[in-house]
Write a protein that holds these residues in place. Structure first.
Motif, mmCIF file in Angstrom:
data_model
loop_
_atom_site.group_PDB
_atom_site.id
_atom_site.type_symbol
_atom_site.label_atom_id
_atom_site.label_comp_id
_atom_site.label_asym_id
_atom_site.label_seq_id
_atom_site.Cartn_x
_atom_site.Cartn_y
_atom_site.Cartn_z
ATOM 1 N N ARG A 198 51.896 47.117 48.225
ATOM 2 C CA ARG A 198 52.588 46.534 47.078
ATOM 3 C C ARG A 198 52.369 45.030 46.997
ATOM 4 N NH1 ARG A 198 55.881 49.886 44.333
ATOM 5 N NH2 ARG A 198 56.572 51.763 45.403
ATOM 6 N N LEU A 199 52.347 44.373 48.137
ATOM 7 C CA LEU A 199 52.162 42.916 48.118
ATOM 8 C C LEU A 199 50.774 42.563 47.585
ATOM 9 C CD1 LEU A 199 54.138 40.719 48.823
ATOM 10 C CD2 LEU A 199 53.148 40.573 51.095
ATOM 11 N N ARG A 200 49.827 43.422 47.819
ATOM 12 C CA ARG A 200 48.483 43.202 47.279
ATOM 13 C C ARG A 200 48.494 43.304 45.763
ATOM 14 N NH1 ARG A 200 42.746 44.817 48.152
ATOM 15 N NH2 ARG A 200 41.991 44.910 46.014
ATOM 16 N N ILE A 201 49.256 44.282 45.251
ATOM 17 C CA ILE A 201 49.375 44.453 43.803
ATOM 18 C C ILE A 201 50.018 43.202 43.196
ATOM 19 C CG2 ILE A 201 50.512 45.752 41.974
ATOM 20 C CD1 ILE A 201 48.432 47.465 42.985
ATOM 21 N N VAL A 202 51.069 42.697 43.834
ATOM 22 C CA VAL A 202 51.719 41.466 43.361
ATOM 23 C C VAL A 202 50.720 40.315 43.366
ATOM 24 C CG1 VAL A 202 53.474 39.737 43.920
ATOM 25 C CG2 VAL A 202 54.043 42.164 44.057
ATOM 26 N N ASP A 203 49.951 40.228 44.430
ATOM 27 C CA ASP A 203 48.939 39.173 44.531
ATOM 28 C C ASP A 203 47.926 39.276 43.400
ATOM 29 O OD1 ASP A 203 45.964 38.581 45.753
ATOM 30 O OD2 ASP A 203 47.436 37.147 46.484
ATOM 31 N N ASP A 204 47.465 40.498 43.132
ATOM 32 C CA ASP A 204 46.498 40.702 42.047
ATOM 33 C C ASP A 204 47.103 40.326 40.696
ATOM 34 O OD1 ASP A 204 44.863 43.691 43.421
ATOM 35 O OD2 ASP A 204 44.450 41.556 43.674
ATOM 36 N N ALA A 205 48.375 40.675 40.499
ATOM 37 C CA ALA A 205 49.044 40.358 39.232
ATOM 38 C C ALA A 205 49.142 38.839 39.042
ATOM 39 C CB ALA A 205 50.433 40.993 39.186
ATOM 40 N N LEU A 206 49.539 38.141 40.104
ATOM 41 C CA LEU A 206 49.645 36.677 40.018
ATOM 42 C C LEU A 206 48.274 36.058 39.771
ATOM 43 C CD1 LEU A 206 52.210 35.856 42.833
ATOM 44 C CD2 LEU A 206 52.461 35.328 40.407
ATOM 45 N N ARG A 207 47.268 36.633 40.399
ATOM 46 C CA ARG A 207 45.907 36.105 40.236
ATOM 47 C C ARG A 207 45.442 36.301 38.795
ATOM 48 N NH1 ARG A 207 42.848 35.179 45.070
ATOM 49 N NH2 ARG A 207 44.422 36.345 46.205
ATOM 50 N N SER A 208 45.694 37.510 38.270
ATOM 51 C CA SER A 208 45.298 37.790 36.897
ATOM 52 C C SER A 208 46.032 36.876 35.913
ATOM 53 C CB SER A 208 45.594 39.265 36.572
ATOM 54 O OG SER A 208 45.286 39.555 35.234
#
Lengths: 274, 140
Positions: A198-208
């Motif tokens: 999940r933290l990876r998904i959050v990271d990807d969202a912030l990056r996007s």
């Protein structure tokens, strides 16, 4: 009385912009972000998200507020030195709010320092700038900057040309190209919070989110720069005149569309289905 | 398996069709970080988890993700390139090489160097070449 109101108005607007930008991220704003990217968060991730979103918003708003204050220069001067006010009623001053907001948005992503949260674990996956945002927007910024350069060169050939405004416009367009390149590279190369989960998904969202903010801001900065660069030529045709007068509003629309509604770019970053 | 930790396969991210290959650095291990990373990447390539042509993260990206100095990652990549596991393609980044191993002539040359060093060490210990060969066979 009208001049006093005109001088106070930019201060009021700047204050409102700053107040809205510095507020904590509320539940509705957070929900909008989570729904946009289809992300579910726990308490730790929620705190991280709200901190990052607030910081990004604060920098954008600070830039915009400073720009609004600069845009009010003619009105302040009309009170204290009326004879000099007209000299500052020029396009760069008038568009300072947009330039400030755009620079603030780019800086917000360039200045992020992010460390891994789950120890020294890394996914063996290359991250590319084009994974985050369409290369069409980078090309668009370059085309706008190139057009500003051509316009400036055309103006140089005229002996009686007024070059200050076009020069500022060209500078804005160049800053847009550099800011886009540096900003997107910084967002792409930023350390991952976690390699999976999940933290990876959050990271990807912030990056996007960050990449789209940078792209939108660069488009706005380049468009505003081009409008200034074309300023001496606006009498040549009606469409040109319309672009010079209102092109930055079109740019603002592009920015809002990119940064406010765009989500994932890569299919394998599809949102979690609750 | 080389000393330096195991490469780990995490479940696919939602919407993805491939597992996430991860590498980890153990700060308490006596194995230097660059060697841990090199060994894990080499194992992943040998095992076919990283296929020929697969793009590896840039030095800066992997250094940030693993909280290592960029030089440490660069050293691991350089070592992998020298042993034929990866190809550095300048601005196009680093990719997994075809075959995942050295060309035959380089392999022979490196093997000969390793054999000479082994014989020199066993000679220093007072062992004959026959004893050295017997010791090798007993480890396989």
């Amino acid at each position: 009385m009208g001049r006093v109101f005109g001088a106070v108005l930019p201060l009021i607007i700047a204050g409102i912009v700053l107040w809205r930008g510095l507020r904590p991220v509320g539940a509705r704003e957070l929900r909008r972000f989570l729904d946009r990217f289809g992300v579910q968060v726990d308490e730790e991730a929620e705190e991280l998200l709200t901190t990052r979103l607030r910081r990004s918003r604060a920098l954008r708003s600070s830039g915009a507020a400073i720009g609004v204050l600069i845009a009010g220069l003619p009105m302040y001067l009309s009170l204290v030195a009326p004879g000099r006010a007209a000299a500052f009623a020029v396009a760069p001053v008038g568009m300072a709010w947009l330039m400030g907001a755009a620079l603030g948005a780019i800086l917000a992503e360039v200045l992020v320092v992010q460390r891994p949260l789950r120890g020294r674990h890394a996914a063996i996956e290359a991250r590319q700038v084009n994974d985050l945002v369409s290369p069409v927007w980078a090309m668009a910024v370059r085309v706008l900057a190139a057009t500003a350069l051509v316009s400036f060169v055309v103006e140089l050939r005229h002996a009686d040309a007024e070059l200050v405004v076009p020069a500022v416009g060209l500078l804005c367009a160049i800053v847009a190209v550099l800011g886009l390149g540096i900003g997107l590279r910084r967002v792409t190369d930023r350390s991952r919070l976690a390699p999976y989960g999940r933290l990876r998904i959050v990271d990807d969202a912030l990056r996007s989110h960050g990449a789209h903010q940078v792209a939108g801001a660069a488009v706005a900065l380049a468009s505003g720069g081009l409008a200034m660069a074309l300023d001496p030529l606006r009498a040549a045709s009606t469409p040109l005149s319309l672009f010079v007068l209102g092109g930055h509003y079109l740019a603002l629309g592009c920015w809002w569309s990119l940064a406010g509604t765009s989500t994932w770019r890569l299919p394998n970053q599809a949102p979690i289905t609750p | 398996m080389e000393p330096g930790g195991d490469v780990y396969l995490a479940p696919p991210q939602p919407g993805a069709d491939h597992a996430v290959i991860t590498a980890s650095i153990d700060g308490t291990s006596p194995v230097p970080p660059f060697e841990q990373l090199r060994a894990q990447l080499a194992d992943a390539i040998r095992a076919g988890l990283l296929e020929p042509g697969a793009q590896l993260p840039t030095v800066r990206q992997l250094a940030g993700d693993l909280d290592l100095a960029p030089n440490t990652v660069a050293r691991a990549y350089k070592s992998l390139e020298e042993t034929g596991f990866v190809q550095a393609r300048g601005r196009k980044g680093t990719t997994v090489a075809d075959g995942g191993a050295l060309p035959a002539d380089q392999r022979s040359s490196l093997l000969a160097d390793a054999a000479r060093r082994y014989l020199a060490e066993t000679s220093r210990l007072g062992l004959s070449p026959a004893d050295a060969a017997r010791a090798l066979r007993s480890t396989t």
